[in-house]
Design a protein around this motif. Sequence first.
Motif, short mmCIF file in Angstrom:
data_model
loop_
_atom_site.label_atom_id
_atom_site.label_comp_id
_atom_site.label_asym_id
_atom_site.label_seq_id
_atom_site.Cartn_x
_atom_site.Cartn_y
_atom_site.Cartn_z
N ARG A 1 0.82 -1.21 0.00
CA ARG A 1 0.00 0.00 0.00
C ARG A 1 0.85 1.26 0.00
O ARG A 1 0.35 2.36 0.22
N ASN B 1 2.90 2.14 2.18
CA ASN B 1 3.24 2.61 3.52
C ASN B 1 4.75 2.44 3.72
O ASN B 1 5.33 1.46 3.24
N LYS C 1 3.26 -6.17 5.12
CA LYS C 1 2.77 -5.11 6.00
C LYS C 1 3.93 -4.58 6.82
O LYS C 1 4.64 -5.35 7.47
N HIS D 1 -1.61 5.69 1.30
CA HIS D 1 -2.94 6.04 0.81
C HIS D 1 -3.69 6.95 1.77
O HIS D 1 -4.28 7.94 1.37
N GLY E 1 -5.24 2.05 -4.21
CA GLY E 1 -4.36 2.26 -3.07
C GLY E 1 -3.26 1.21 -2.98
O GLY E 1 -2.85 0.82 -1.88
N LEU E 2 -2.77 0.76 -4.14
CA LEU E 2 -1.79 -0.32 -4.17
C LEU E 2 -0.66 -0.03 -5.16
O LEU E 2 -0.86 0.66 -6.17
#
Length: 232
Positions: free
Chosen positions: A89, A91, A138, A147, A175-176
């Motif tokens: 994502r 992050n 993650k 995102h 969102g990827l």
Amino acid sequence: MAETYSPEEMLTVLCARQVRPNDRVGVGVASPIATAGAMLAGLMGIPGVRFAGHGLAKAYFRGSHEASGFAQAGRMDVFFLSAAQIDARANINLQYVGDPERPKKRFPGAFAAPIYYYVMGRTVLFRERHDPRILVDKVDYVTAAGHGTPRHARRGWPSRLLTPLCVFSFNREKGLLELESVHPGQTVESVQAQTGFPLIPAEGFHETAAPTARELDLLRGPVSERMKAIFP
């Protein structure tokens, strides 16, 4: 015969290719790959480019404080950023790996990354290594979110993730991160084996164009000479 090049040269060329005409470009202090890429973009003749970064020629800003203020005002077009972990994502983690009470490894921290990730027009992520410990399913800690949520005002978004194996583009609707291209000699399968999240080929998926002779000549010549004074 095709000219040979190193993974670092490929990554530098890819950084340069992310710079557009009239961009205001930000580069971190300890980012030699992105710094060289920004220099290369300038030497390639991209018009109207202005730089904010350690040792960059034709710098538009006087020091990091002025550049930071410019960025927070929403007037920086592209920023090059790396991270200890990056997930599907987009992050990023710049804090620690493992249990927060007993982390396996700690990192210097965020500095302005959580702000910059939201206010830069485009953030180009890059990593000099590509393996499942870096590109994870993650992140252990979200230093800055790729995102975000509707309640967070956001001017800018992740644009690309550049690695020695491939290029990811960020799909804002999903969102990827999606696989935009694999470098010469790589396949989707070989990249997947080194990635901690499932790969989704982007529309128009292709093979990355190899560095051109001109890009390599400039990189190994004038860019290299300037870099020696900044990162000896």
